[in-house]
Design a protein around this motif. Structure first.
Motif, short mmCIF file in Angstrom:
data_model
loop_
_atom_site.label_atom_id
_atom_site.label_comp_id
_atom_site.label_asym_id
_atom_site.label_seq_id
_atom_site.Cartn_x
_atom_site.Cartn_y
_atom_site.Cartn_z
N SER A 136 0.65 -1.33 -0.28
CA SER A 136 0.24 -0.76 0.44
C SER A 136 0.89 1.16 0.19
O SER A 136 2.28 1.30 -0.12
CB SER A 136 -1.19 -0.32 0.61
OG SER A 136 0.09 0.13 2.66
N HIS A 137 0.21 2.49 0.23
CA HIS A 137 0.94 3.88 -0.18
C HIS A 137 1.71 4.04 0.99
O HIS A 137 1.73 3.62 2.26
CB HIS A 137 -0.33 4.91 0.33
CG HIS A 137 1.09 6.01 0.39
ND1 HIS A 137 0.92 7.26 -1.07
CD2 HIS A 137 0.86 6.87 1.21
CE1 HIS A 137 1.63 7.64 -0.83
NE2 HIS A 137 2.01 8.50 0.66
N PRO A 138 3.64 4.25 0.57
CA PRO A 138 3.71 4.90 -0.39
C PRO A 138 4.36 3.50 -1.14
O PRO A 138 5.37 4.38 -3.25
CB PRO A 138 4.65 5.82 0.28
CG PRO A 138 5.76 4.79 1.12
CD PRO A 138 4.95 3.89 1.61
N TYR A 139 3.84 2.49 -1.44
CA TYR A 139 4.62 1.74 -2.74
C TYR A 139 5.70 1.67 -2.44
O TYR A 139 6.24 -0.20 -2.36
CB TYR A 139 4.23 2.09 -3.01
CG TYR A 139 1.95 2.39 -4.36
CD1 TYR A 139 2.10 0.87 -3.45
CD2 TYR A 139 1.39 3.30 -3.83
CE1 TYR A 139 0.25 0.85 -3.31
CE2 TYR A 139 0.35 3.24 -3.65
CZ TYR A 139 0.16 1.99 -3.51
OH TYR A 139 -2.07 2.13 -3.52
N ASP A 177 8.98 9.23 -4.16
CA ASP A 177 8.25 8.38 -4.01
C ASP A 177 7.44 7.72 -5.62
O ASP A 177 7.36 8.51 -6.70
CB ASP A 177 6.69 8.64 -3.22
CG ASP A 177 6.68 9.08 -2.27
OD1 ASP A 177 8.04 8.42 -1.46
OD2 ASP A 177 5.58 9.28 -1.10
N PRO A 191 4.53 5.49 -7.52
CA PRO A 191 2.75 5.29 -7.66
C PRO A 191 2.73 3.60 -8.08
O PRO A 191 3.70 3.87 -9.56
CB PRO A 191 1.70 6.25 -8.10
CG PRO A 191 2.63 7.41 -8.78
CD PRO A 191 3.89 6.90 -8.52
N ARG A 228 9.23 4.12 -2.50
CA ARG A 228 9.98 5.55 -2.26
C ARG A 228 11.74 4.80 -1.79
O ARG A 228 12.09 4.10 -1.05
CB ARG A 228 8.51 5.83 -0.62
CG ARG A 228 9.97 6.47 0.67
CD ARG A 228 9.04 7.18 1.30
NE ARG A 228 7.61 8.02 1.06
CZ ARG A 228 7.17 8.28 1.65
NH1 ARG A 228 7.08 7.96 3.50
NH2 ARG A 228 5.75 9.17 1.52
#
Length: 279
Positions: free
Chosen positions: A183-186, A201, A203, A188
């Protein structure tokens, strides 16, 4: 060309012969792993693997498949030797490494076995130079035990996007922190340098991201001094695979196209500096 005039008797004495019409196809990929003086050469029927290591924390491997060479003859299952890479690169570019279209330095590389030098015949414009480089018995490369079954996270990126990230991050940082997460930040990249903290970052649906496979959140730090040599390979490459295993070890695999459009691979393994606990 003059290289082809070597007698059959001359050729028969060698246990390894590798020839290229364009020596740059070898010199460029060796420059991508040239951060220590000595390199371990290991030849098999599949091609040539060249390994350079630094203090048991970093290993770089360049793979040149047999079909890259115009001639590739090996008379034993494996042939190995250690050689001074700096001297070898100096020899490969002895004619100045011409980039003029249609002007290439041809190479025939020959090895006669343990105790013998690596002999290189280089020809450009009808002029042949013979270089003989002393060899040593190869040391056993470090086994980083980086096994695909233990890979927890993997992304494949367009190299341009990673070059952009390195240009924006603060290279005064002692470490590069890599975070990979489902999940976020996938994906980085973080640095902690003189000008403060910086994050870059990606996506997971970015145009620059060709593959995103993350099974768990993982944050690891790697010494910037160990990663800097890999930027040589990044500069030559068009794609890069970034993988981490369950121990936090990092694999950076670069896909490099040579002057003739053929594909070679350069891989860097790096051990983590420290694991970062998630807050």
């Amino acid at each position: 060309m003059p290289l082809s005039t070597q007698s059959q008797a001359d050729i028969d004495q060698y246990i390894l012969i590798a020839s290229l019409d364009n020596a740059r196809n070898l010199s460029n990929i060796l420059k991508a792993i040239s951060f220590r003086d000595h390199a371990i050469f290991s030849a098999t029927q599949n091609g040539l693997k060249v390994t350079v290591e630094d203090s048991k924390c970093l290993q770089a491997n360049a793979f040149i498949q047999a079909d890259i060479f115009q001639e590739y003859i090996i008379k034993e299952d494996t042939v190995g030797f250690q050689v001074n890479l700096t001297v070898l690169l100096d020899c490969l570019t002895i004619f100045g490494g011409s980039t003029v279209p249609g002007v290439c330095t041809a190479l025939r590389m020959c090895y006669n076995g343990y105790g013998y030098p690596l002999t290189m015949f280089l020809e450009e414009g009808g002029v042949v130079t013979v270089c003989k480089i002393n060899t040593q018995e190869p040391e056993e490369p470090i086994d980083f035990d980086f096994c695909s079954t233990n890979v927890t996270n993997k992304v494949i990126l367009q190299s341009d996007s990673l070059k952009e990230a390195f240009s924006e991050l603060d290279m005064t940082s002692a470490v590069l922190q890599i975070t990979m997460s489902p999940s976020h930040p996938y994906f980085r990249l973080s640095t902690f340098g003189n000008s403060g903290n910086a994050h870059y970052d990606y996506p997971k649906d970015s145009d620059m991201m060709e593959l995103f496979q993350c099974t768990k959140i993982q944050t690891n730090r790697y010494k910037m001094s160990l990663l800097k040599p890999s930027t040589k390979a990044l500069a030559l490459s068009c794609k890069v695979s970034v993988r981490t295993d369950s121990r936090g070890f990092l694999s950076l695999q670069y896909l490099v196209r040579n002057d003739d459009g053929q594909i070679c691979f350069v891989e860097y393994y790096c051990c983590p500096d420290e694991e970062v606990e998630e807050e």
